[in-house]
Design an enzyme around this catalytic site. Structure first.
Site, PDB file in Angstrom:
ATOM      1  CE  LYS A   3      -0.840  -4.199   3.194  1.00 16.32           C
ATOM      2  NZ  LYS A   3      -0.795  -5.496   2.219  1.00 16.32           N
ATOM      3  CE1 TYR A  24      -3.571  -2.725   5.320  1.00 16.95           C
ATOM      4  CE2 TYR A  24      -3.353  -0.625   4.205  1.00 16.95           C
ATOM      5  CZ  TYR A  24      -3.315  -2.041   4.084  1.00 16.95           C
ATOM      6  OH  TYR A  24      -3.696  -2.371   2.795  1.00 16.95           O
ATOM      7  CB  SER A  43      -0.861   0.054   1.222  1.00 20.58           C
ATOM      8  OG  SER A  43      -1.657   1.154   1.288  1.00 20.58           O
TER       9      SER A  43
END
Length: 272
Positions: A173, A169, A150
């Site tokens: 990543k 998150y 991402s």
């Protein structure tokens, strides 16, 4: 024949990969999911009987299930090995998706629980996936390993536009991108291309059923994205995203500088 092993094919981009790739009967697709029966039913309902699609149980948080998936895959592909290993599955949650990191600290137990699951799935799970399937990748002809990552993991994007949301998150990543670079460092000399690719902003239903506060956080993030990319009009359909992603991973090579790289669906650092 090209052989693909893809995690997280039950929905979203993963199902889009499965649908698109298996349209060519010369391709063989092995999809790993947590709920095998439900995904097999979805495939039968939406795609019909495709003999080149195999659904296996494989949970990134369960090492034994991944090990069994490798054994089952080996029986399916035989001596051909794997051409493309795609680490698509990930865990993301509304807990951090729309809130700044300071607010997450107001719920320390939930923060701990979410961070444990996010990192076990998105980071450690992919380490196990790549390690376990690498012998089959080495037997393949194409030898490509792609991690779906991402733009949230890009420090320049965060710092230049003060992007506050999705802290856990994003960190997972960013960690995944490092893991991918380490795999590339080890296996590039054997002709294996390992790289990370962000799919962009794709309409997969993540923005449904939001609370008013979460909607406010989402709109704030959308404003940051529009400041970053004034041309941004909203998420792209899965079908369009899949074609763009596949075009890149098919042309990417060690020789053209993609080994260990962290890139967008366009092959650069333009995330949307």
């Amino acid at each position: 024949m090209s052989v693909y092993v893809i995690t997280g094919v039950s929905s979203g981009i993963g199902f889009g990969f499965l649908k698109s790739i298996s349209e060519d009967p010369q391709n063989l697709v092995v999809g790993l999911v947590r709920n095998k029966a439900a995904t097999e039913q979805k495939v039968a309902t939406e795609l019909g009987k495709r003999s080149n699609v195999h659904i296996l149980h494989g949970d990134l948080t369960n090492y034994a299930s991944l090990k069994q998936a490798v054994a089952d895959t080996a029986k399916i592909v035989g001596e051909h090995g794997i051409d493309y290993l795609v680490g698509n599955a990930a865990f993301l949650t509304h807990f951090d998706a729309y809130s700044p990191i300071g607010e997450l600290g107001e719920e320390p137990e939930e923060l701990d629980n979410v961070a444990d699951k996010v990192f076990k799935t998105n980071v450690t799970g992919n380490i196990h996936l790549f390690n376990l399937f690498m012998p089959l990748v080495l037997k393949g002809k194409t030898k490509k390993v792609i991690a779906i990552t991402s733009g949230h993991g890009d420090l320049d994007f965060i710092n230049n536009f003060d992007v506050e949301n999705s802290a856990i998150y994003s960190a997972s990543k960013a960690a995944l991108n490092i893991i991918v670079a380490k795999f590339s460092a080890q296996y590039k000399k054997y002709g294996v291309l390992v790289f990370s690719m962000s799919p962009g902003v794709v309409e997969v239903g993540h923005f449904a059923d939001l609370t008013p506060k979460q909607t406010e956080g989402l709109m704030k993030f959308v404003g940051k994205v529009q400041a970053y990319a004034p041309h941004f009009k909203g998420p792209v359909p899965v079908e369009e995203a899949v074609q763009t992603i596949r075009s890149l991973w098919e042309r990417a090579s060690i020789e053209t500088g993609y080994a260990g790289a962290f890139v967008s669906q366009f092959g650069n650092r333009q995330w949307v």
